[in-house]
Design an enzyme around this catalytic site. Structure first.
Site, PDB file in Angstrom:
ATOM      1  N   CYS A   1       0.819  -1.217   0.000  1.00 22.02           N
ATOM      2  CA  CYS A   1       0.000   0.000   0.000  1.00 22.02           C
ATOM      3  C   CYS A   1       0.850   1.263   0.000  1.00 22.02           C
ATOM      4  O   CYS A   1       0.331   2.364  -0.176  1.00 22.02           O
ATOM      5  CB  CYS A   1      -0.920   0.008   1.215  1.00 22.02           C
TER       6      CYS A   1
ATOM      7  N   HIS B   1      -9.048   3.555  -1.371  1.00 21.70           N
ATOM      8  CA  HIS B   1      -7.685   3.027  -1.179  1.00 21.70           C
ATOM      9  C   HIS B   1      -7.283   2.148  -2.370  1.00 21.70           C
ATOM     10  O   HIS B   1      -7.300   0.924  -2.295  1.00 21.70           O
ATOM     11  CB  HIS B   1      -7.639   2.226   0.121  1.00 21.70           C
TER      12      HIS B   1
END
Lengths: 393, 474
Positions: free
Chosen positions: A86, A335
């Site tokens: 991420c 996200h």
């Protein structure tokens, strides 16, 4: 070393887009970034590109960097794919700054892209598993929600943090995301909504978890030697810090802090000569509500035991003393793994440029972005300030 | 045939899953319950099978007998439901327990008589150390069939060797071809029979009686461990064996656990010895018409550790979920794949919690690979077997949709499960690991003690991966 500056930044909408490809999303972000450069920029000005991505719909592409840059006419330049889960595009921004500071490039595109919604929810969980500690943590039966829930359980036990305080993170970020036209979940929610959602991994419920997202983000960086060709209002990259740690939570000495974030923040603050008190806002990694609470203390905004109260008191709201996640954060904005870090920088650029629309803060001067890979195996922090600053000022 | 009085039973262990389903639940679902004499039966959890239950019983027998796995040089595993149709289960069982690599391993299957066959083989084994007989079973049948109604689950382990407190003074066997009384077709999970009642009863009664007749049995034993495919048939055969019903009932387990097949006689034997009975007649019967009989005459108390109580009642629908009758399979997907060779490299950790001690600074590492977590030196760790009890440091309960796809089937069968990070201490140093939590209605809290157990972790490519999970310490 030369200074690096933000001269433009843009993103695609974040969400689920069955009609878009990873290339078309990337093109949108790139075009928006180019359009945001005050004095304009030509494609041929870009010396190098860095692309953060984990994969495309659960698949990995061997040349995902060139695959997107050639789509926007950047073929010929060096392109590197960066993958740190991420934190992929947070690291792509860092690599872009390195290229400029080293003198190897004057203008760098630092970016990220991800397609996550064109596979089943089960397949997404399969795919996301590659970003965690697979042999022990995943095979104990946890996904990231479970690992962050374990952190939350420990935070609650050590500091008395409550589910209500976790829910305040969601309420605040949705309030901000509702003012962001690019947000995936751009609606407000009540504290009751956030408290009563179905449990995913106790104590975390659905409103304590971010969505899976398609999207792309692009940041244009320029050296001090050429920055004036593009803007009269430069935004300096004042500090860059990165850190890493044991991938598995069980292998760390603490479950209520993310040491990689602390390493990254310490280095960024030291480089910038700033401390937490100098910040006007922060975009922090809130993949789960507990992640935002831990970020507060890891970044020095408060003590660990104060994190719950810090959000519940409203101090991190837009009109609070330390606005956090004015974009809506990962929770509301979305996200898209590989695009998340660059997307945070897009928000920093907009706030410092005075271009954040309804969520604009009152003339911020210094902002921070904080991007975490996995549950803390990697982290990267950037500090941005208005003006030429530093030695170039 | 009579063995020397020096070959006998040192200790016994037993285990049954905590889940129970009652005869009433079946009667409500089907209109009647077809297995006589059974009030409730034990049901394996989604991650339990004959091998994990066998480990539970075996470790209890070793603990009761104050024996170490290194003292065992012969292991026999008996079951009609081996987790794999072809693959020696005793290799993994030995690894779970820590039995030496060169110990003799034998598998007994194909008949409910496998448990007594394994016991006899242990008595014949030419070993210097102890022999460990493990019998575990979890048969099943077609949903409407009486054998399915009876099918239970459980395991027993018997530690055998010289100079034992409970010598086996005599044993015998008898075979008479009775095809069709109980069988399982190749490739099938379900036990069947031709259901010719008088034929079935005659086969059971006559064969057992002949075996018992061949041993020098005490006229009035304290207890009789008799094969129990249901709760009625042993009593129908009692007279033929010269027994009264109470002698059988005093150590029977079928009424509480159901038909435990190859573990049936060993379970009753374990209960009899744990209850302090001095003379026990054993009588095992198996498919095709074979029977074993043996006599135990205890000179002294036999150490025993039995865990046969249930504490969770299932509805019939929940029972079907546990069996996998109403669940779907694992979702398709990819990535985050742990290959079998990679898994194999971690087997000492998975099976026995083998951590590593840094020779430079003394810190523990788990798994014991890479640089020392404390001094960061690249060292070769010294193996350290961690204690089985640890303390919870962090915990969560994973709800439906929150589980990795590898655990989707387990989640469907068993529902929400806990996952803890627990710390384990050896010689003043501690190390942590993540463990799924089993056997509790709710997850433990931070600070609670947990004990590790062997369970199925997941199955991929047809290969069952076994490893440690955690159970709240009672």
């Amino acid at each position: 070393m030369r200074d690096a500056y933000l001269i433009g930044a843009g993103q695609s909408d974040y969400g689920s887009f069955p009609g878009e490809s990873y290339r078309s999303l990337f093109a949108t972000a790139f075009e928006n970034a180019c359009d945001s450069v005050p004095d304009g920029i030509e494609t041929e000005d870009v010396d190098e590109a860095v692309v953060g991505t984990l994969g495309v719909g659960g698949r990995q592409l061997g040349l995902s960097g060139p695959a997107v840059t050639e789509h926007v006419g950047l073929h010929g330049i060096p392109v590197t794919r960066v993958e740190n889960a991420c934190a992929a595009s947070g690291y792509s921004v860092r690599q872009g700054v390195q290229a400029i500071r080293s003198g190897m490039a004057d203008v760098v595109l630092a970016s990220g892209v991800e397609i996550m919604t064109d596979v089943s929810g089960d397949a997404v969980r399969y795919w996301l598993g590659v970003s965690g500690e697979t042999e022990w943590e995943r095979l104990s039966g946890t996904t990231f929600a479970g690992v962050y829930a374990q952190m939350a359980s420990r935070h609650m036990q050590e500091y008395g943090t409550t589910r209500e305080e976790l829910s305040h993170v969601a309420v605040k970020n949705h309030e901000n995301g509702a003012k962001n036209p690019h947000a995936q979940l751009g609606f407000e929610c009540s504290l009751e909504d956030a408290m009563d959602a179905p449990t995913v991994a106790d104590p975390l419920n659905l409103y304590h978890c971010c969505p899976t997202t398609d999207g792309a983000a692009a940041v244009l960086l320029a050296s001090e030697d050429v920055v004036e060709n593009y803007t009269d209002d430069p935004i300096r990259v004042a500090g860059v810090g990165a850190g890493s740690d044991r991938v598995g939570l069980f292998q760390r000495d603490t479950y209520t802090e993310v040491p990689a974030s602390q390493y990254a923040a310490d280095r960024a603050y030291e480089m910038a000569g700033y401390g937490p008190d100098d910040l006007d806002f922060a975009e922090v990694h809130d993949c789960f509500a507990i992640a935002e609470l831990m970020a507060y203390s890891d970044l020095g905004l408060c003590e660990p035991e104060e994190a719950g109260e810090f959000v519940a008191s409203g101090k991190t709201k837009r009109d609070g003393e330390m606005p956090v996640n004015t974009s809506g954060g990962l929770k509301s904005k979305g996200h898209p793994i590989g695009a998340t870090g660059a997307g945070q920088v897009v928000e920093a650029f907009k706030q410092l440029s005075g271009d954040a629309g309804e969520r604009q803060l009152d003339d911020p001067q210094v902002g921070l972005t904080h991007n975490v890979g996995g549950s803390g195996g990697a982290a990267v922090v950037h500090l941005f300030e208005k003006g030429l600053g530093g030695d170039a000022a | 045939m009579t063995d020397g009085a020096h070959d006998g039973i040192h200790a016994v262990g037993a285990y049954a899953p905590r889940l129970r389903v009652s005869a009433e639940e079946f009667a409500d679902a089907w209109g009647s319950f077809e297995a006589s004499g059974i009030e409730e039966k034990a049901v394996p959890e989604a991650d339990e099978d004959a091998l994990t239950m066998g480990w539970e019983a075996a470790r209890r027998a070793l603990e009761a007998g104050d024996a170490d796995a290194a003292d065992v040089d012969w292991v026999g595993f008996a079951t009609t439901t081996p987790p794999m149709a072809e693959e020696d289960p005793t290799v993994r069982l030995g690894s779970f327990l820590g039995v030496d690599d060169d110990a003799t391993r034998q598998t007994f299957t194909g008949s409910t008589r496998a448990g007594t066959r394994a016991l006899f083989a242990a008595l014949e084994a030419e070993t210097d150390g102890l022999a460990l007989v493990v019998a575990a079973d979890c048969p099943r049948g077609e949903p409407s069939d009486e054998r399915e109604h009876a099918a239970g689950a459980g395991a027993a382990a018997v530690l055998v060797g010289p100079d034992a407190p409970a010598p086996i003074t005599d044993r015998a066997e008898h075979a008479e071809p009775y095809p069709g009384t109980r069988f399982r077709r190749a490739g099938s999970d379900d036990v069947e029979g031709i259901e010719v009642t008088s034929y079935d009863r005659e086969a059971f009664r006559e064969t057992l009686a002949a075996a018992v007749d061949a041993v020098d049995a005490p006229e009035d034993p304290d207890a009789a461990a008799v094969q129990a495919p249901d709760g009625g048939l042993p009593y129908r055969a009692a007279g033929s064996m010269g027994l009264d019903n109470e002698t059988i009932h005093t150590c029977a387990t079928v009424q509480d656990l159901g038909d435990t097949a190859a573990a049936s006689v060993p379970l009753s034997l374990a209960r009899a010895l744990a209850d302090g009975h001095e003379t026990v007649l054993g009588a095992g019967y198996g498919s095709g018409g074979g029977a074993d009989a043996f006599v135990v005459e205890a000179d002294d108390d036999v150490p025993a550790e039995l865990a046969l109580d249930g504490n969770t009642d299932l509805s019939y629908a929940e029972y079907l979920r546990r069996r996998g009758d109403v669940t779907s399979g694992e979702p398709s997907g990819g990535a985050a794949y742990v290959s079998v060779p990679t898994w194999k490299r971690s087997i000492p950790q998975r099976h026995r919690l083998v951590a590593g001690r840094c020779p430079e600074c003394g810190s523990l590492a788990f798994p014991p690979e890479g640089a020392c977590p404390d001094c960061r030196e690249l060292v070769e760790f010294e193996p350290v077997e961690l204690p089985s009890t640890g303390e919870v440091e962090a915990v969560t309960a994973v709800s439906r949709g929150g589980e990795p796809p590898e655990f989707a089937v387990q989640q469907q069968k068993s529902g929400e499960y806990g996952v803890a990070i627990a710390s384990f201490t050896a010689d003043g140093e501690s190390v942590s690991m993540p463990l799924q939590v089993v056997g509790a209605e709710t997850s433990p809290a931070v600070g609670d003690a947990v004990t590790t157990v062997i369970r199925r972790i997941y199955e991929q490519e047809g290969v069952i991966r076994y490893g440690r999970k955690a159970r709240t310490t009672e």
